[in-house]
Design a protein around this motif. Structure first.
Motif, PDB file in Angstrom:
ATOM      1  N   ALA A   1       0.693  -1.216   0.076  1.00 10.24           N
ATOM      2  CA  ALA A   1       0.119  -0.033  -0.052  1.00 10.24           C
ATOM      3  C   ALA A   1       0.645   1.270  -0.032  1.00 10.24           C
ATOM      4  N   MET A   2       1.950   1.232   0.715  1.00 12.26           N
ATOM      5  CA  MET A   2       2.824   2.379   0.806  1.00 12.26           C
ATOM      6  C   MET A   2       3.498   2.657  -0.726  1.00 12.26           C
ATOM      7  N   GLU A   3       4.014   1.612  -1.192  1.00 15.50           N
ATOM      8  CA  GLU A   3       4.428   1.937  -2.575  1.00 15.50           C
ATOM      9  C   GLU A   3       3.345   2.320  -3.695  1.00 15.50           C
ATOM     10  N   PHE A   4       2.221   1.862  -3.537  1.00 17.42           N
ATOM     11  CA  PHE A   4       1.145   2.303  -4.370  1.00 17.42           C
ATOM     12  C   PHE A   4       0.964   3.932  -3.986  1.00 17.42           C
ATOM     13  N   MET A   5       0.698   4.145  -2.690  1.00 17.50           N
ATOM     14  CA  MET A   5       0.360   5.456  -2.487  1.00 17.50           C
ATOM     15  C   MET A   5       1.289   6.588  -2.652  1.00 17.50           C
ATOM     16  N   THR A   6       2.570   6.128  -2.645  1.00 14.05           N
ATOM     17  CA  THR A   6       3.764   7.221  -2.970  1.00 14.05           C
ATOM     18  C   THR A   6       4.184   7.263  -4.308  1.00 14.05           C
ATOM     19  N   GLN A   7       3.195   6.778  -5.245  1.00 11.68           N
ATOM     20  CA  GLN A   7       3.445   6.873  -6.633  1.00 11.68           C
ATOM     21  C   GLN A   7       3.184   8.510  -6.934  1.00 11.68           C
ATOM     22  N   GLY A   8       2.377   9.338  -6.291  1.00  8.09           N
ATOM     23  CA  GLY A   8       2.396  10.614  -6.181  1.00  8.09           C
ATOM     24  C   GLY A   8       1.051  11.008  -6.569  1.00  8.09           C
ATOM     25  N   SER A   9      -0.025  10.132  -7.002  1.00  9.55           N
ATOM     26  CA  SER A   9      -1.194  10.439  -7.410  1.00  9.55           C
ATOM     27  C   SER A   9      -2.129  10.538  -6.251  1.00  9.55           C
ATOM     28  N   MET A  10      -3.067  11.708  -6.351  1.00  6.23           N
ATOM     29  CA  MET A  10      -4.051  11.561  -5.150  1.00  6.23           C
ATOM     30  C   MET A  10      -5.283  10.368  -5.441  1.00  6.23           C
ATOM     31  N   MET A  11      -5.218   9.896  -6.801  1.00  9.43           N
ATOM     32  CA  MET A  11      -5.942   8.758  -7.205  1.00  9.43           C
ATOM     33  C   MET A  11      -5.636   7.534  -6.351  1.00  9.43           C
ATOM     34  N   ASN A  12      -4.387   7.510  -6.159  1.00 11.22           N
ATOM     35  CA  ASN A  12      -3.906   6.240  -5.299  1.00 11.22           C
ATOM     36  C   ASN A  12      -4.167   6.415  -3.880  1.00 11.22           C
ATOM     37  N   LEU A  13      -4.134   7.611  -3.345  1.00 12.52           N
ATOM     38  CA  LEU A  13      -4.448   7.543  -1.829  1.00 12.52           C
ATOM     39  C   LEU A  13      -6.097   7.175  -1.881  1.00 12.52           C
ATOM     40  N   MET A  14      -6.791   7.807  -2.773  1.00 11.56           N
ATOM     41  CA  MET A  14      -8.384   7.608  -2.483  1.00 11.56           C
ATOM     42  C   MET A  14      -8.662   5.954  -2.885  1.00 11.56           C
ATOM     43  N   LEU A  15      -7.816   5.381  -3.744  1.00 10.03           N
ATOM     44  CA  LEU A  15      -8.075   3.906  -4.165  1.00 10.03           C
ATOM     45  C   LEU A  15      -7.603   3.185  -2.787  1.00 10.03           C
ATOM     46  N   ALA A  16      -6.559   3.585  -2.200  1.00  7.42           N
ATOM     47  CA  ALA A  16      -6.104   2.686  -0.908  1.00  7.42           C
ATOM     48  C   ALA A  16      -7.008   3.044   0.149  1.00  7.42           C
ATOM     49  N   ARG A  17      -7.769   4.195   0.229  1.00  9.33           N
ATOM     50  CA  ARG A  17      -8.690   4.385   1.503  1.00  9.33           C
ATOM     51  C   ARG A  17      -9.763   3.734   0.989  1.00  9.33           C
TER      52      ARG A  17
END
Length: 134
Positions: free
Chosen positions: A109-125
């Protein structure tokens, strides 16, 4: 005229205090997750090291809507993990475990979220909220 100026100042002070509280939560969570300076920067959308250093001082600061939204996602992910796992250690470890599940597809999840896109944060949430049945 004075009342208008005072109201704006009070509103500005309130916004700056909201920023300080949000950053306090952000730095506590990312400390528990063992985040590096680079990871913290990426989670916040890429501010400079100087800006990140100034944020870490936890002085009142009015944050952009983008930064506030990113912090909101991160705090929500943290809360979901704490509800999913019986101990803080397991919950905090989960953020670094690789998984083949969508949306992570082999990344943590950390690797995914730190790709920079807010979309990645939203999808992880959304993923962690769904896991806890919310």
């Amino acid at each position: 005229m004075t009342a208008i100026v005072e109201r704006r100042t009070e509103h500005g002070d309130h916004e700056a205090e909201k920023g300080r509280v949000a950053l306090k939560g952000f730095f506590r969570v990312t400390e528990e997750w063992g985040c590096s300076t680079e990871e913290r920067s990426k989670l916040l959308g890429g501010p400079s090291r100087t800006t990140l250093y100034n944020y870490a001082k936890l002085n009142p600061v009015k944050l952009s809507n983008d930064t506030m939204e990113r912090i909101s996602y991160i705090l929500g992910i943290y809360k979901a993990l704490q509800l999913l796992y019986p101990t803080h250690e397991r919950a905090n470890r989960r953020i670094r475990l690789k998984t083949s599940e969508v949306p992570f597809c082999g990344k943590s999840a950390m690797e995914f979220m730190t790709q920079g896109s807010m979309m990645n944060l939203m999808l992880a949430r959304q993923y962690f909220d769904a896991k806890r049945g919310w």
